[in-house]
Structure formats: C-alpha cells, structure tokens
Design a protein around this motif. Sequence first.
Motif, short mmCIF file in Angstrom:
data_model
loop_
_atom_site.label_atom_id
_atom_site.label_comp_id
_atom_site.label_asym_id
_atom_site.label_seq_id
_atom_site.Cartn_x
_atom_site.Cartn_y
_atom_site.Cartn_z
N MET A 1 0.96 -1.04 -0.07
CA MET A 1 0.07 -0.31 -0.22
C MET A 1 1.06 1.01 -0.33
O MET A 1 0.53 2.03 -0.62
N VAL A 2 2.08 1.31 0.53
CA VAL A 2 2.84 2.17 0.66
C VAL A 2 4.63 1.68 -0.55
O VAL A 2 5.19 0.67 0.28
N GLN A 3 4.79 2.21 -1.84
CA GLN A 3 5.24 2.06 -3.01
C GLN A 3 7.12 2.46 -2.23
O GLN A 3 6.21 3.63 -2.03
N TYR A 4 8.13 2.08 -2.55
CA TYR A 4 9.08 2.65 -2.04
C TYR A 4 10.13 2.46 -3.09
O TYR A 4 10.39 0.82 -3.57
N LYS A 5 10.87 3.26 -4.31
CA LYS A 5 11.84 2.75 -5.03
C LYS A 5 12.61 3.87 -5.25
O LYS A 5 12.78 5.38 -4.47
N VAL A 6 13.78 3.48 -5.83
CA VAL A 6 15.11 4.10 -5.58
C VAL A 6 15.30 4.13 -6.99
O VAL A 6 15.94 3.24 -7.78
N ILE A 7 15.41 5.30 -7.75
CA ILE A 7 15.98 5.88 -9.21
C ILE A 7 16.88 6.52 -8.76
O ILE A 7 16.32 7.91 -8.97
N ASP A 8 18.23 6.96 -9.59
CA ASP A 8 18.86 7.67 -9.84
C ASP A 8 19.26 8.32 -8.74
O ASP A 8 19.29 10.27 -9.02
N ASN A 9 18.73 7.63 -7.64
CA ASN A 9 19.60 8.61 -6.39
C ASN A 9 18.48 9.35 -6.14
O ASN A 9 18.78 10.15 -4.96
N ILE A 10 17.45 9.09 -5.90
CA ILE A 10 16.00 9.44 -5.43
C ILE A 10 15.23 8.84 -5.30
O ILE A 10 14.91 7.51 -5.70
N ALA A 11 14.93 8.50 -3.40
CA ALA A 11 13.88 7.36 -2.97
C ALA A 11 12.35 7.82 -3.83
O ALA A 11 11.78 9.47 -3.03
N TRP A 12 11.12 7.25 -4.15
CA TRP A 12 10.21 7.40 -4.59
C TRP A 12 8.91 7.04 -3.50
O TRP A 12 9.09 5.61 -3.97
N VAL A 13 8.27 7.56 -2.79
CA VAL A 13 7.74 6.82 -1.89
C VAL A 13 5.82 7.10 -1.95
O VAL A 13 5.75 8.54 -2.56
N THR A 14 5.00 6.32 -2.61
CA THR A 14 4.04 6.57 -3.03
C THR A 14 3.40 6.38 -2.80
O THR A 14 2.78 4.59 -1.91
N LEU A 15 2.03 6.74 -2.37
CA LEU A 15 0.69 5.68 -1.05
C LEU A 15 -0.12 5.06 -2.88
O LEU A 15 -0.38 5.93 -3.51
N ASN A 16 0.09 4.34 -2.03
CA ASN A 16 -0.83 3.35 -3.33
C ASN A 16 -2.09 2.41 -3.07
O ASN A 16 -1.96 1.32 -2.95
N ARG A 17 -3.07 3.41 -2.73
CA ARG A 17 -4.37 3.03 -2.06
C ARG A 17 -5.46 3.67 -3.12
O ARG A 17 -6.11 4.24 -2.61
N PRO A 18 -5.84 3.82 -4.70
CA PRO A 18 -6.02 4.82 -5.61
C PRO A 18 -7.58 4.41 -5.31
O PRO A 18 -8.37 4.95 -5.23
N ASP A 19 -7.86 3.25 -5.00
CA ASP A 19 -10.25 3.10 -5.09
C ASP A 19 -9.68 3.81 -3.51
O ASP A 19 -11.35 3.51 -3.65
N LYS A 20 -9.14 3.75 -2.88
CA LYS A 20 -9.83 4.78 -1.51
C LYS A 20 -9.26 5.87 -1.15
O LYS A 20 -9.01 6.78 -0.06
N GLN A 21 -8.84 6.03 -2.33
CA GLN A 21 -8.16 7.84 -2.71
C GLN A 21 -6.76 7.99 -1.70
O GLN A 21 -6.81 9.01 -0.89
N ASN A 22 -6.31 6.82 -1.83
CA ASN A 22 -5.40 6.73 -0.66
C ASN A 22 -5.33 6.69 0.70
O ASN A 22 -4.52 7.59 1.38
N ALA A 23 -6.66 6.92 1.05
CA ALA A 23 -6.82 7.12 2.49
C ALA A 23 -5.88 5.81 3.63
O ALA A 23 -5.69 5.17 3.07
N LEU A 24 -5.32 6.25 4.84
CA LEU A 24 -4.62 6.36 5.41
C LEU A 24 -4.85 4.91 6.61
O LEU A 24 -5.98 5.01 7.24
N ASN A 25 -4.16 3.97 6.37
CA ASN A 25 -5.31 2.41 6.91
C ASN A 25 -3.60 2.21 8.37
O ASN A 25 -1.75 2.91 8.13
N TYR A 26 -3.56 1.62 9.45
CA TYR A 26 -2.44 1.01 9.73
C TYR A 26 -1.53 0.66 9.25
O TYR A 26 -0.10 1.30 9.60
N ASP A 27 -1.41 -0.41 8.57
CA ASP A 27 0.01 -0.64 7.71
C ASP A 27 0.43 0.76 7.65
O ASP A 27 1.55 0.19 7.02
N MET A 28 -0.30 1.29 6.82
CA MET A 28 0.00 2.56 5.39
C MET A 28 1.48 3.70 6.62
O MET A 28 3.17 3.47 5.70
#
Length: 265
Positions: free
Chosen positions: A1-28
């Motif tokens: 539900m939260v994706q973490y990627k490093v591309i070209d020395n930049i950390a990309w943190v993506t809230l990935n729950r689009p069906d819930k408008q990325n609403a925050l649950n405990y795991d996130m």
Amino acid sequence: MVQYKVIDNIAWVTLNRPDKQNALNYDMFRQLAHSIKQIKSNRQLRAAVIQGEGLHFCSGLDVQSVTKHPSQIFKLLFKLLPGNQNLVQKVVLGWRTLPVPVYAILQGNCLGGGLHIALGADFRIAHPNTQVAIMESRWGLCPDMGTSIVLPSYVKQDHALAMALSAERIPAVQALEFGLISKIDQNPLAYVKQHIDSLSCHSPDALAAIKQLYNRAYQPVTRQLLWRETWYQIKLLCSKNTRIAMKNGVKNNEKQPYFERAKWK
C-alpha cells in the motif's frame, strides 16, 4: 500500500491505494515510517518524493478501517515517554529529520492526515485541482500528527485556526496564499524533477547542513507540545461528544445534539 523505490538516487514513496483515494490505514503508517528509516540510512540519496497514486494524493485517515480495530488506535498513539513521537507524529516530523530535500506532489484531495504528511515535506508542489483541509474536527478530534510544530512557520494563526475548526476544504490557490503549499504547477512531477536536477550541482553535505539548520530555526521541536497533542486526542477519544461527532460526520446521518463541553486547559 506504500511503495518505496530508488531511481537515480531519488527515493520515491508512493501512497498506493487509489480505490480509497489513498486513505491511510494502520499498515500504511507503519510502511511510511519504515520508508523514512530507509531514506535516512541511504547516504547515496539526493532527494525524496512523496506522491499519491491515481487522482488524489490522500483523503486522510481511513476512519472505518482503524475504528474496527481499537488496538490499532492504541498503537498509533502509543509513546514510551510523553515527549516522544508516536507513530502518527513520526510520519510527519520524520521527513524533517532527513538530510535530503523532501518534495510532496499533490493532486485532487489532500485532506486530514494526507495534508499533515505533506506538511512534513520541505516543498509541496500542487496541481491546480488540489483541495486541502484539516479534517479532524469533523470527527470530534483534534490534529495530533505533529503539525502543531510545523504549521506556525507556514501559516498565520487565524488561518490555521479557521481551517482546523471548520474542517472545510480550500482550493490550491487559497492554500498557496495561506502558505500551506509551495507552488502550483500544471505538471508537478516535471517541476519536482527539474528542481532536484537544479540542486545536483551542490554538495550533498551543504544541502544537509542547510536543511537541518533551518529546520531548527523555524520549527524547534517542543516535547511538551507533542505530548499535549496526544493527550488531547486521548481525552477526546474518551468523550461522549466525540462519539456523537463520529455519527454526525457520516453523510445523511441525522445530526444529534452535543453534551456540555468538558473542562480544557
């Protein structure tokens, strides 16, 4: 539900729950805190970006999900010492401790906990369709994610108070005027990439030193304030009026009257 990627020395943190408008649950919350730790430990990184998948950045706390599991509320608010950061405060204030510039890319709804997380970033670049709100009062609660420390350096007290009391959404243009966002751009992603590129010629040590120095100057951490946020929230969670507010906050529910106000100081 939260994706973490490093591309070209930049950390990309993506809230990935689009069906819930990325609403925050405990795991996130847990995954966001872990992402912050990963970024802090990687000395090759030059920047970090927080973004939301889909049409919205984040619609705030998934109240239904969290209230179904009362133990999760305890885990979100628990702290070993009163002045320490609990989990909900770490996912906001944690970005301030990182030795790299942090960007939040905003679009659509950026509400409640979503706005608080964005306020933890150093720069908030918003699409013109962005709407922001401090939502806690709708549910009979108070903001408790550490932004009482961050907000005074961005927003005048009357604007912050009006937003927190009303829980009303404001458009990007007004949010920019208040100081809640840094810039409005038709293509926030392209703007962020260009801004990161513009900093690549500077020493990462200088950038880290400047960020830490200015954070200390503008947002001194007050342990008493962190404790007061949590204590007020716990007190509200035990209040009869909060239970009424939770019901009143649901659309189409018949509105119930509140009890007499408790003593506050």
